[in-house]
Write an enzyme that holds these catalytic residues in place. Structure first.
Site, mmCIF file in Angstrom:
data_model
loop_
_atom_site.group_PDB
_atom_site.id
_atom_site.type_symbol
_atom_site.label_atom_id
_atom_site.label_comp_id
_atom_site.label_asym_id
_atom_site.label_seq_id
_atom_site.Cartn_x
_atom_site.Cartn_y
_atom_site.Cartn_z
ATOM 1 N N ASP A 303 0.846 -1.183 0.000
ATOM 2 C CA ASP A 303 0.000 0.000 0.000
ATOM 3 C C ASP A 303 0.878 1.229 0.000
ATOM 4 O O ASP A 303 1.988 1.191 0.515
ATOM 5 C CB ASP A 303 -0.813 0.055 1.299
ATOM 6 C CG ASP A 303 -2.010 -0.843 1.232
ATOM 7 O OD1 ASP A 303 -2.502 -1.079 0.125
ATOM 8 O OD2 ASP A 303 -2.436 -1.303 2.303
ATOM 9 N N GLU A 375 -14.550 2.557 -2.053
ATOM 10 C CA GLU A 375 -15.225 2.326 -3.334
ATOM 11 C C GLU A 375 -15.618 3.644 -3.996
ATOM 12 O O GLU A 375 -15.436 3.829 -5.193
ATOM 13 C CB GLU A 375 -16.486 1.466 -3.157
ATOM 14 C CG GLU A 375 -16.206 -0.013 -2.963
ATOM 15 C CD GLU A 375 -15.680 -0.344 -1.583
ATOM 16 O OE1 GLU A 375 -15.880 0.478 -0.643
ATOM 17 O OE2 GLU A 375 -15.036 -1.398 -1.433
ATOM 18 N N THR A 376 -16.169 4.590 -3.193
ATOM 19 C CA THR A 376 -16.607 5.864 -3.773
ATOM 20 C C THR A 376 -15.475 6.887 -3.800
ATOM 21 O O THR A 376 -15.497 7.824 -4.573
ATOM 22 C CB THR A 376 -17.766 6.467 -2.963
ATOM 23 O OG1 THR A 376 -17.303 6.684 -1.617
ATOM 24 C CG2 THR A 376 -18.957 5.535 -2.932
ATOM 25 N N LYS A 391 -16.446 15.804 -0.445
ATOM 26 C CA LYS A 391 -15.014 15.983 -0.714
ATOM 27 C C LYS A 391 -14.479 14.604 -1.064
ATOM 28 O O LYS A 391 -15.027 13.587 -0.626
ATOM 29 C CB LYS A 391 -14.289 16.572 0.506
ATOM 30 C CG LYS A 391 -14.147 15.632 1.688
ATOM 31 C CD LYS A 391 -13.162 16.199 2.695
ATOM 32 C CE LYS A 391 -12.838 15.215 3.809
ATOM 33 N NZ LYS A 391 -13.948 14.869 4.689
#
Ligand SMILES: Nc1ncnc2c1ncn2[C@@H]1O[C@H](COP(=O)(O)OP(=O)(O)OP(=O)(O)O)[C@@H](O)[C@H]1O
Ligand SMILES: [K+]
Ligand SMILES: [Mg+2]
Length: 676
Positions: A303, A375-376, A391
């Site tokens: 990551d 996801e969004t 935001k």
């Protein structure tokens, strides 16, 4: 538990290992190690010949035979001692863990209210309430409330950690203590299957199974032993034909010198110690196989945020776009963040205060909060007057605004790119159809990352950074950190796709993760390291758990795995080379014993045939304890490719393995010759 990790070889551990060396003489135990079992059988035969010289017609050589018996016995004991010592540290750790696993009284929620039951009666699915000062009675997930928990019994880390319902910090471990507040916990494990139980059986080695690599090596060593047995057994009739009389104890001594006793004696200690090194590092490996797999890794998925960078991404600037001004950006950034508990969300409110912007918090009252989702890639709030504030990642917010027919300000892209090309993360702020500006989130690459990736490259490992961030930020950070490849705007399911792609090319893949959505990828990876702070699902899917929850540790775990494989390779090479050298000491001596004219073969100029045989046998025995420290600590590890490694090992341990016995046996012979 961390305190007694340090005292690796305390008196009690050594004393216990000495005792265990004798217990392990039990032939049923010995049979698991065929090489040493052959030595044990040889020891017994020589003992019989020493005790019953009349029966075997060995009256003349009782003294010699007794000496051979003692040396052989010590050879077996030394091998047992190596294994017992390696097991000892784990046993000591298991004892201190067992102390943390006392029976606890649990407040179980039943139909008729709360009932006190012993923790051993709890089953999967039960609900318990744990208040300040109480121990958590079993592994579980917080379903209500928030508490700070002292997990030092397990992690050795004294600072309490926050556990709360929902999200990635909801898992709790039995045997840890709630320091403040109260939580409702759903139990997720049945008795005997808890995390502490698993830890205990892991460090105790109770469930230790030979890894595929170990089994293969063991088969090789057993075959070598068989071949040498056939060689030695056929020597006897050949010698008889030549009218040379070879004593049985001499043949046994020859056999023991030729079979790979050094590696046979140290093999299991090397495996246990390798696993132990991972544990000392506060990483729990579910199997030796997982540790070995980490030594063979070709690809590492990492990551960005929190692994390569510090991950405390902080808002550092409000950047207006279009016709908006800084005050407007600050205001809407704040409104969208009032209920955003992520570090990013909280940092927005802090920056506002620091730069003395202000906003009216009553605007947000009664609104519906949209929490951040990977996801969004957005968070925000739907206000009660109907306005929607968001935001999030620039492209996500852009799409959201466009879907409502909004126009994108002309300067948005350039301003966003400016932030991204500095390695920052731009978050766009929008109210309904209008984007008002950007929040500049700053994050820094951890120091020393470049060097670590450089090392990984030398080992031939490819690194791929996965991030939900935009391509430009990703590229900047990837460049700064020196990873080989990156994937930007990646969703959780993209990770598993990368892993599958790499595996399809025949590569072994390692990754870290902590969320429930990381679980499938953790299970798919050959080495999956879950964070202890993470969800139960992640921890169950992974084959390793980092108790310190430091994702960058995967790099060290790979190094430890490599070191384990290297140590085993090096000592195998050394052991077999050794046996070749011993051959030159013992064969001439054996024949000189029968035909004195063969003295010319005595190239090592050893004192006498008897002392030559004894010296070789003594060397063969003491090399085992001499190599215990190396087997336990592992060979010094330098990052390099497998081919370079092989060449270096063959040179160092192969050549060294041939030369060391010549010197060693010569020295021992000088001493032995004085003595007999
Ligand atoms: N609290 C938040 N509110 C709104 N948007 C956010 C928030 N946190 C992050 N984002 C945006 O969502 C994107 C994806 O975040 P996510 O946490 O999935 O990945 P990441 O942290 O960027 O990468 P990594 O996979 O390395 O952790 C971020 O790059 C950022 O643009
Ligand atoms: K040997
Ligand atoms: Mg993240």
């Amino acid at each position: 538990m961390s305190s007694n990790r340090k005292s690796m070889l305390s008196g009690p551990i050594v004393r216990n290992a000495i005792k265990e060396s004798f217990v392990k003489l039990n032939p049923v135990t010995m049979m698991k190690n065929p090489v040493m079992f052959v030595v044990e059988v040889g020891t017994l035969v020589v003992l019989l010949m020493t005790l019953l010289p009349g029966y075997f017609g060995t009256e003349e050589s009782v003294g010699f035979n007794f000496t051979v018996f003692v040396i052989l016995l010590f050879t077996v004991l030394f091998a047992n001692f190596a294994e017992a010592l390696a097991e000892g540290r784990g046993k000591a750790q298991a004892d201190s863990l067992k102390k943390a696993k006392k029976e606890i009284t649990a407040n179980k929620v039943t139909g008729a209210g709360v009932k006190q039951v012993p923790s051993t009666e709890l089953r999967k699915g039960d609900i318990v309430i744990v208040s300040q000062g109480e121990m958590i009675p079993g592994d579980g997930e917080v379903i209500e409330g928030l508490a700070s928990v002292d997990e030092s019994a397990i992690t050795g880390e004294s600072a309490p950690v926050i556990k709360e319902a929902g999200g990635d910090f909801s898992s709790v471990t039995g045997g840890t203590r709630v320091v403040s507040d109260k939580i409702r916990v759903r139990i997720t494990s049945d008795p005997g299957e808890s995390f502490i139980d698993r830890m205990i059986s892991l460090v105790e080695g109770a469930k230790r199974q030979k890894t595929p690599n170990e089994i293969a090596l063991n088969t090789l060593l057993t075959s070598l032993t068989l071949i040498f047995m056939i060689v030695v057994v056929t020597l006897a009739p050949i010698a008889r034909y030549l009218e040379i009389e070879l004593q049985i104890p001499v043949l046994i001594a020859l056999l023991v010198c030729l079979i790979p006793t050094t590696i046979g004696g140290l093999l299991s200690a090397i495996g246990i110690a390798g696993m132990d090194r991972v544990t000392q590092f506060n990483v729990l490996a579910m199997s030796g196989k997982a540790v070995e797999a980490s030594g063979d890794i070709n690809t590492m998925i990492l990551d960005k945020t929190g692994t390569i960078t510090f991950g405390n991404r902080m808002a550092s600037e409000f950047v207006p776009v279009g016709s908006a001004d800084s005050d407007t950006v600050a205001e809407w950034a704040a409104v969208s963040s009032v209920k955003d508990e992520t570090p990013e969300g909280r940092s927005v409110l802090e920056l506002m205060k620091k730069q003395s912007f202000s906003f009216d918090p009553t605007i947000a009252e009664g609104g519906e909060f949209m929490e951040f989702k990977a996801e969004t890639r957005m968070s925000g709030i739907d206000l009660k007057d109907g306005r929607q504030v968001r935001k999030g990642a620039v492209d996500a917010v852009k799409k959201w605004v466009q879907a409502q027919g909004g126009v994108i300000p002309a300067d948005l892209e350039a301003k966003g790119n400016a932030i991204a090309s500095e390695g920052g993360t731009p978050l766009a702020v929008a109210v309904d159809r209008e984007i008002v500006g950007l929040i500049y989130l700053k994050d820094t690459v951890k120091p020393g990352m470049k060097e670590r990736f450089e090392q990984l490259r030398k080992m031939g490992i490819k690194t791929i950074m996965c991030t939900g961030d935009n391509p430009l930020t990703a590229a900047t950070i990837a460049q700064e950190a020196g990873v080989d490849d990156f994937i930007a705007e990646s969703k959780p399911e993209d990770k598993i796709a990368v892993i599958r792609r790499e595996q399809a090319e025949g590569k072994l893949v390692a990754m870290t993760g902590d969320g429930t959505n990381d679980a499938p990828a953790l299970a798919q990876a050959d080495v999956g390291l879950a964070m202890n702070s993470g969800t139960v699902a992640a921890k169950e899917a992974a084959n390793m758990v980092d108790l310190d929850s430091d994702p960058s540790k995967i790099i060290e775990v790979v190094a430890i795995g490599k070191q384990l494989l290297m140590t085993r390779g090096a000592l195998t090479t050394f052991s077999i080379a050794n046996d070749v050298a011993k051959y030159f000491a013992i064969i001439p001596a054996m024949f000189t014993l029968a035909i004195p004219q063969m003295e010319a073969l005595n190239i090592m100029k050893l004192g006498s045939p008897m002392s030559a045989i004894l010296s070789a046998l003594i060397f063969n025995a003491i090399i085992i304890p001499l190599l215990i420290p190396l087997a336990m600590k592992g060979v010094t590890y330098k990052p390099m490719s497998s081919t370079q490694l092989l060449r270096r090992n063959l040179f160092l341990y192969g050549l060294g393995g041939v030369l060391v016995p010549f010197v060693g046996i010569k020295l021992i012979d000088l001493a032995v010759h004085l003595w007999i």
